[in-house]
Design a protein around this motif. Structure first.
Motif, short mmCIF file in Angstrom:
data_model
loop_
_atom_site.label_atom_id
_atom_site.label_comp_id
_atom_site.label_asym_id
_atom_site.label_seq_id
_atom_site.Cartn_x
_atom_site.Cartn_y
_atom_site.Cartn_z
N ARG A 293 2.16 -1.66 -5.72
CA ARG A 293 3.36 -2.48 -5.56
C ARG A 293 3.20 -3.31 -4.29
O ARG A 293 2.70 -2.82 -3.29
N HIS A 294 3.62 -4.55 -4.37
CA HIS A 294 3.58 -5.44 -3.21
C HIS A 294 4.99 -5.62 -2.68
O HIS A 294 5.90 -5.97 -3.44
N GLN B 297 -1.89 -4.91 4.60
CA GLN B 297 -1.33 -6.25 4.46
C GLN B 297 -2.28 -7.08 3.62
O GLN B 297 -3.48 -7.12 3.88
N GLN B 298 -1.73 -7.72 2.60
CA GLN B 298 -2.54 -8.57 1.73
C GLN B 298 -2.94 -9.83 2.45
O GLN B 298 -2.23 -10.33 3.32
N LYS C 24 7.52 -7.19 0.57
CA LYS C 24 7.65 -8.07 1.73
C LYS C 24 8.44 -7.30 2.78
O LYS C 24 9.64 -7.05 2.61
#
Length: 128
Positions: free
Chosen positions: A78-79, A119-120, A81
């Motif tokens: 899952r990404h 962190q992507q 913010k």
């Protein structure tokens, strides 16, 4: 966990073997080749700086364990913010959950837990 012959996997597994993180648990002859089954040497592996050859090898090892699990597995990507403060809080909470998990008796199945928070890299041209 089983890793079939292949330069990429064999090279990275060699790094784990040389570091003493895995050992050969079993071998068997199949179609003119030898399959090697590996087992972790430690109950817990913490990668302080996940990079280089060790990270792909670790993920390959986890993938093999998932493929051979006799029970249903759970894998989620899952990404989110998050602000740096919230990311740090989430990382600490995940580490605490794993650290505080109490184990049952020795005769119970062993479950693998892989926790990562990273962190992507931002999107590149042509990707959404």
């Amino acid at each position: 966990m089983e890793l079939r012959p292949g330069a990429y996997r064999v090279q990275h597994l060699k790094v784990l073997r040389e570091a003493g993180l895995v050992r050969i648990a079993e071998t068997r002859q199949i179609r003119g080749g030898t399959e090697q089954y590996y087992r972790r040497t430690a109950r817990r592996i913490v990668v302080a700086e996940p990079q280089g050859a060790g990270t792909p090898a670790m993920f390959a090892a986890v993938a093999q364990e998932l493929n051979h699990s006799p029970t249903e597995t759970h894998l989620t990507l899952r990404h989110l913010k998050l602000s740096p403060a919230k990311a740090q809080q989430l990382g600490e909470t995940l580490a605490r959950l794993v650290d505080d998990a109490e184990e049952d008796a020795d005769d119970q199945p062993v479950l693998g837990v892989l926790v990562t928070l990273y962190q992507q890299v931002g999107p590149t041209a042509g990707t959404a």
